[in-house]
Design a protein around this motif. Structure first.
Motif, mmCIF file in Angstrom:
data_model
loop_
_atom_site.group_PDB
_atom_site.id
_atom_site.type_symbol
_atom_site.label_atom_id
_atom_site.label_comp_id
_atom_site.label_asym_id
_atom_site.label_seq_id
_atom_site.Cartn_x
_atom_site.Cartn_y
_atom_site.Cartn_z
ATOM 1 N N HIS A 1 0.838 -1.212 0.000
ATOM 2 C CA HIS A 1 0.000 0.000 0.000
ATOM 3 C C HIS A 1 0.872 1.262 0.000
ATOM 4 N N TYR A 2 1.873 1.301 0.892
ATOM 5 C CA TYR A 2 2.694 2.525 0.980
ATOM 6 C C TYR A 2 3.627 2.677 -0.222
ATOM 7 N N LYS B 1 1.150 4.173 -2.690
ATOM 8 C CA LYS B 1 0.554 5.465 -2.336
ATOM 9 C C LYS B 1 1.606 6.545 -2.122
ATOM 10 N N GLU B 2 2.696 6.202 -1.442
ATOM 11 C CA GLU B 2 3.664 7.243 -1.083
ATOM 12 C C GLU B 2 4.813 7.356 -2.069
ATOM 13 N N THR C 1 4.073 0.893 -8.483
ATOM 14 C CA THR C 1 2.913 -0.012 -8.539
ATOM 15 C C THR C 1 3.194 -1.303 -9.315
ATOM 16 N N ASP D 1 -6.882 7.197 5.975
ATOM 17 C CA ASP D 1 -5.942 6.862 4.905
ATOM 18 C C ASP D 1 -6.526 5.775 3.993
ATOM 19 N N GLY E 1 -6.338 -0.969 -0.575
ATOM 20 C CA GLY E 1 -5.552 0.234 -0.884
ATOM 21 C C GLY E 1 -4.476 -0.065 -1.920
ATOM 22 N N ARG F 1 -4.567 0.662 -6.442
ATOM 23 C CA ARG F 1 -3.528 1.505 -7.061
ATOM 24 C C ARG F 1 -2.695 0.723 -8.070
#
Ligand code: FAD
Length: 403
Positions: A37-38, A41-42, A46, A94, A181, A185
Motif C-alpha cells: 500500500h505505501y 501510495k507514497e 505499482t 488513509d 488500498g 492503485r
C-alpha cells in the motif's frame, strides 16, 4: 448483510501473475500488504506483486489478539512503535476503511518494588518519546478495575502503567483495508502462490520460483513472518530467528465488563473484551520450536490458571475456542528490517508476538527502504548485523506477555 451479498464488489482484483515485476513481496500478511500500500501510495511504485501461499490475511495478521500500543522503553523500539501508533490513528482516513481502532487504554500491572520502578522508568521514556503514560497507584487502580484480586498474597498488585492511547483494532479489517488500498492503485495481490525458491545470480536477486511459475524481480522483500527462516534458507541465509507457537483464547459473548486491555506483570496473561463481547486473552509461547499453528492443552491450563489468579470472576465465562499462530522470535525480541548481503534482497522479520501493532509502520518503513535505498529514521536500528556487533535491543519490560 441482509442482501445475500448481492451487489457487493470484490475488495481487490484477482490477477494472473506477470512474468516480471519491479518488486516482489513474499507474504500477504499485515506487513506485506501494508508495504504494498505505501509503495503505491507514497512512492508511486505499482509494478509490484504480493505473493501469498494461502489467502490474504490467513496468517498471524488474522490470528492475533489485536493489541496496539506504543509503550516500549528502549531507543530503537520506542521511536518505531510511536511512529506506528500515529499511523494507526490516521489509518481509517488513509484507507477509507473501518479498522475499528479502539483506543480504550492499556494497563500493565506491576507486582514488586523493582517492577514498579522499571514501569515508572518506562513511563518516563514513553513521555519523552511524545507518547502518553500515567502511573496508577493501587487506590486509583481499584477504582478503574474493581474486579481484580487485590488480596492475593503471592503477587500483590503494586500499581499499573496506564497507556491511554493504546487499545485494539479489528485485525482482518486491517489486512483487507491495506489489500484494497494496494490493489486499487495497481499492485497485484496473488493468492495461492507459494514461493518455493529465491533466484540469485552473481550476488544479486533476480526473481522467485513459485507454485504458479517463475517470476522475475529487481527487488524481493521477504515478509513471511513465522516462515521467515524458511524463506531465508531459500537464499542460502540463516536468520537469528526461531519459530514458536503462540496461542490465544476467546470466551462466549458477555455484556461489557472489561473496558481496557490489562496485562498481568507476574503471570503469563493478558485480556481485553472484543466488540462482540468475547473475552480475548492469551499468555506465553510454547517454548519449543514448531511450525504447527495449533494449540495444546498444557498452555490452556497455564493461561487459565494465571487468569483465575488475577481476576477470579472470569472463571464463570465459558471458553469457546483457542488457536495458535507461528511467531518469528528474534533473539533480542526486536524486529529486523534491512537489506541482506544479496543485492536487492530485503527482509522484514523478528516480529515475535508483537508484530500486529507494527503493521502500519513495518510496511511504511520497508516501503521507504525499498523505494529510496535508505533506512527510515524510525527504523534505523533494526539492522541484521546487530546480532553480530552485539547491539541488541533487549526491550524485555515491554515485550514479555504484553503482545
Ligand atoms: P502473517 O499474517 O503471518 O503474514 C505472513 C504471510 O506470509 C502469511 O500469510 C504466510 O502464509 C505467508 N507466507 C509464508 N511463507 C510463504 C511462502 N513461501 N510463499 C508465499 N507466502 C508465504 N501482535 C500484536 O502487536 N498485538 C497482539 O495482541 C498480538 N497477539 C498475538 C496473538 C497470537 C495468538 C498470535 C499468533 C500473534 C500475536 N501477535 C500480536 C503477533 C502478530 O500477529 C504478528 O507478529 C504479525 O501479524 C506478523 O506479521 P504479518 O501480519 O505480516 O504475518
Amino acid at each position: 448483510g441482509l442482501t445475500g451479498n448481492k451487489g457487493w464488489t470484490a475488495h481487490w482484483r484477482d490477477p494472473q501473475p506477470k512474468p516480471e515485476y519491479d518488486i516482489v513481496i513474499i507474504g500477504g500478511g499485515g506487513h506485506g500488504l501494508s508495504c504494498a500500500h505505501y509503495l503505491a501510495k507514497e512512492h508511486g511504485i505499482t509494478n509490484v506483486a504480493v505473493l501469498e501461499k494461502g489467502y490474504l490475511g490467513g496468517g498471524n495478521v488474522g490470528r492475533n489478539t489485536t493489541i496496539v500500543r506504543a509503550n516500549y522503553g528502549l531507543s530503537g523500539n520506542s521511536e518505531f512503535y510511536s511512529h506506528s501508533l500515529k499511523l494507526w490513528e490516521g489509518l481509517e482516513q488513509d484507507l477509507n476503511y473501518n479498522v475499528m481502532l479502539s483506543q480504550r487504554g492499556i494497563i500493565n500491572l506491576c507486582h514488586s518494588d523493582g517492577q514498579r520502578d522499571a514501569f515508572i522508568r518506562r513511563g518516563n521514556a514513553m513521555v519523552n518519546q511524545g507518547d502518553d503514560a500515567i502511573f496508577l497507584t493501587p487506590d486509583a487502580l481499584q477504582k478503574m478495575l474493581p474486579f481484580l484480586d487485590y488480596e492475593q498474597s503471592r503477587f500483590p498488585i503494586f500499581g499499573g502503567l496506564y497507556h491511554p492511547r493504546g487499545g485494539t483494532a479489528r485485525h482482518d479489517a486491517v489486512a483487507w483495508g491495506y489489500a484494497r488500498g494496494a490493489s486499487s492503485r495497481g499492485v497485484d495481490l496473488i493468492q495461492q502462490c507459494e514461493v518455493t525458491g529465491i533466484d540469485v545470480s552473481e550476488g544479486k536477486v533476480t526473481g522467485v520460483q513459485t507454485t504458479r511459475g517463475p517470476i522475475r524481480a529487481k527487488k524481493v522483500a521477504m515478509m513471511g513472518a513465522g516462515r521467515s527462516s524458511q524463506l531465508a534458507e531459500m537464499a542460502g541465509m540463516r536468520l537469528p530467528v526461531e519459530s514458536h507457537v503462540l496461542q490465544a483464547f476467546v470466551t462466549e459473548g458477555l455484556k461489557p465488563c472489561i473496558d481496557h486491555v490489562i496485562s498481568y506483570g507476574a503471570g503469563h496473561f493478558y485480556i481485553s473484551q472484543s466488540d462482540k463481547g468475547g473475552l480475548v486473552f492469551g499468555g506465553d509461547l510454547d517454548m519449543y520450536a514448531s511450525y504447527a499453528a495449533r494449540g495444546n492443552l498444557p498452555m490452556v491450563e497455564h493461561v487459565a490458571e494465571a487468569g483465575m489468579t488475577l481476576m477470579p470472576m472470569i472463571g464463570k465465562a465459558k471458553m469457546l475456542r483457542s488457536w495458535g499462530g507461528i511467531m518469528d522470535m528474534s533473539s533480542d525480541g526486536s524486529p529486523i528490517i534491512d537489506r541482506t548481503h544479496i543485492d536487492g534482497l530485503h527482509v522484514s522479520c523478528g516480529w515475535c508476538y508483537g508484530g500486529f501493532k507494527a503493521v502500519p509502520a513495518g510496511g511504511h518503513v520497508m516501503a521507504h527502504l525499498l523505494a529510496t535505498g535508505q533506512h527510515h529514521p524510525a527504523a534505523a536500528k533494526f539492522r541484521l548485523d546487530r546480532f553480530r556487533s552485539g547491539r541488541g535491543i533487549m526491550d524485555e519490560e515491554a515485550t514479555g506477555s504484553q503482545h
